[in-house]
Design a protein around this motif. Sequence first.
Motif, PDB file in Angstrom:
ATOM      1  N   ASN A   1       1.541 -15.128   4.576  1.00  9.37           N
ATOM      2  CA  ASN A   1       1.134 -14.783   3.216  1.00  9.37           C
ATOM      3  C   ASN A   1       0.765 -16.072   2.486  1.00  9.37           C
ATOM      4  O   ASN A   1       1.633 -16.763   1.959  1.00  9.37           O
ATOM      5  CB  ASN A   1       2.291 -14.057   2.510  1.00  9.37           C
ATOM      6  CG  ASN A   1       1.920 -13.557   1.129  1.00  9.37           C
ATOM      7  OD1 ASN A   1       0.780 -13.665   0.689  1.00  9.37           O
ATOM      8  ND2 ASN A   1       2.902 -13.004   0.432  1.00  9.37           N
TER       9      ASN A   1
ATOM     10  N   GLY B   1       5.592 -15.618  -2.480  1.00  8.58           N
ATOM     11  CA  GLY B   1       5.380 -14.409  -1.683  1.00  8.58           C
ATOM     12  C   GLY B   1       6.647 -13.899  -1.048  1.00  8.58           C
ATOM     13  O   GLY B   1       6.608 -13.238  -0.004  1.00  8.58           O
TER      14      GLY B   1
ATOM     15  N   PHE C   1      10.016 -12.012   0.183  1.00  9.62           N
ATOM     16  CA  PHE C   1      10.470 -10.629   0.350  1.00  9.62           C
ATOM     17  C   PHE C   1      11.152 -10.207  -0.935  1.00  9.62           C
ATOM     18  O   PHE C   1      11.922 -10.973  -1.537  1.00  9.62           O
ATOM     19  CB  PHE C   1      11.451 -10.529   1.517  1.00  9.62           C
ATOM     20  CG  PHE C   1      12.216  -9.231   1.528  1.00  9.62           C
ATOM     21  CD1 PHE C   1      11.641  -8.088   2.053  1.00  9.62           C
ATOM     22  CD2 PHE C   1      13.495  -9.153   0.981  1.00  9.62           C
ATOM     23  CE1 PHE C   1      12.345  -6.874   2.039  1.00  9.62           C
ATOM     24  CE2 PHE C   1      14.208  -7.961   0.974  1.00  9.62           C
ATOM     25  CZ  PHE C   1      13.614  -6.815   1.508  1.00  9.62           C
TER      26      PHE C   1
ATOM     27  N   SER D   1       6.517  -7.127  -0.073  1.00  5.79           N
ATOM     28  CA  SER D   1       6.246  -8.548  -0.251  1.00  5.79           C
ATOM     29  C   SER D   1       5.840  -8.762  -1.706  1.00  5.79           C
ATOM     30  O   SER D   1       5.826  -7.828  -2.506  1.00  5.79           O
ATOM     31  CB  SER D   1       5.143  -8.995   0.712  1.00  5.79           C
ATOM     32  OG  SER D   1       5.562  -8.852   2.055  1.00  5.79           O
TER      33      SER D   1
ATOM     34  N   ASN E   1       1.918 -14.567  -3.666  1.00  9.50           N
ATOM     35  CA  ASN E   1       2.297 -15.961  -3.456  1.00  9.50           C
ATOM     36  C   ASN E   1       1.590 -16.805  -4.504  1.00  9.50           C
ATOM     37  O   ASN E   1       0.384 -17.012  -4.444  1.00  9.50           O
ATOM     38  CB  ASN E   1       1.901 -16.397  -2.042  1.00  9.50           C
ATOM     39  CG  ASN E   1       2.408 -17.793  -1.709  1.00  9.50           C
ATOM     40  OD1 ASN E   1       2.793 -18.553  -2.597  1.00  9.50           O
ATOM     41  ND2 ASN E   1       2.402 -18.131  -0.429  1.00  9.50           N
TER      42      ASN E   1
ATOM     43  N   ARG F   1       3.881 -18.299   2.953  1.00  6.97           N
ATOM     44  CA  ARG F   1       5.121 -17.733   3.461  1.00  6.97           C
ATOM     45  C   ARG F   1       4.866 -17.336   4.909  1.00  6.97           C
ATOM     46  O   ARG F   1       3.991 -16.513   5.198  1.00  6.97           O
ATOM     47  CB  ARG F   1       5.526 -16.495   2.658  1.00  6.97           C
ATOM     48  CG  ARG F   1       6.898 -15.947   3.052  1.00  6.97           C
ATOM     49  CD  ARG F   1       7.099 -14.513   2.591  1.00  6.97           C
ATOM     50  NE  ARG F   1       6.424 -13.556   3.462  1.00  6.97           N
ATOM     51  CZ  ARG F   1       6.640 -12.238   3.419  1.00  6.97           C
ATOM     52  NH1 ARG F   1       7.475 -11.729   2.540  1.00  6.97           N
ATOM     53  NH2 ARG F   1       5.986 -11.436   4.241  1.00  6.97           N
TER      54      ARG F   1
END
Length: 328
Positions: free
Chosen positions: A201, A243, A245, A299, A302, A308
């Motif tokens: 990401n 980004g 979790f 997600s 970012n 990520r």
Amino acid sequence: MIETGTSLGIKELHTYWARECAPGSAAPLPQDVAKTLLAGLRLNVLETLRYLHHQRPSYAQFEAWVRECHGDELTEAALVRLRRALAGETVGAEVGNLDDVEGLDADELAHWHEHGYVILRDAISVEAAEAAEMAIYDFLGMSRDDPDSWYRQSLGHSIWVPLMRHPALVANRRSPRIHKAHAQLWGREDLWVTIDQGGFNPPERADWPFPGPHLHWDATLAEPHCLDLQGIVYLADVAEDQGAFSCVPGFHRKLKQWLKSVPEGANVHSHAGRTLTMKPIAARRGDMIIWHHLLPHGSSPNRAQRPRVVQYMSLRPTRFAYTEEWKS
């Protein structure tokens, strides 16, 4: 006519093949058995179904493909463990005795029960995480230190990386610490690790907006609500705005009541996206986030300076409770 040769010696595999390639000739395997079968044979679910549906192989060809996928990883010892487990015998942890392996401590277990997720610190070593990170960059044809390379059209507009069998990713699935933590949460050691992919990401920019996934569940919302676990390993440090979790902490304890509050006729996922707020979870290189599958999660965009980079991974016991009905 269905072939019955079983060079791998696993009758459930023949049933799985027959269900997909010879419709009407076999009843479906129970969900938990099918997941154990594929995990035990080091098979990814989507990859396997794609092969069966597109190639329509004979059973002998399917078995040959299974062996071809793995090289030397599918050892006779691994097959024996799978056969025994599917036959109802008790098997231990795939990675050996876990008694002396450090897992989740009391505070971390309390956090899990309260919030429905936990960060397993140092799930894999920094070196192992970096090796898997670099494998993903290499697979994508990107350079970790060249931001312009992060936006090549290797994947299209997606954060998923279909890399599953690189030795670095395979090694991470055998982390004793990961198996120990999951054994604590499941209350048993006969676990099977999924063959999942990686993720990349990059920072958002004008020509690369965040594509999702946004808030969602990967689980049926039908009752009874059963336990299942999902996981993501950070292969490089991830800050909250990078980004990360994200999830709605503690929602596994509130889901049943919340579903009653959803307006009649409303789309549950759309309503959740409008009314629930996810929390981004920062962690370090080599840490793993494990979450209850009833937590809404996704997600996040970012907005930092570095990508990520992650590896997805779940572990489940041979047999487990599940709800047959799918409700989203």
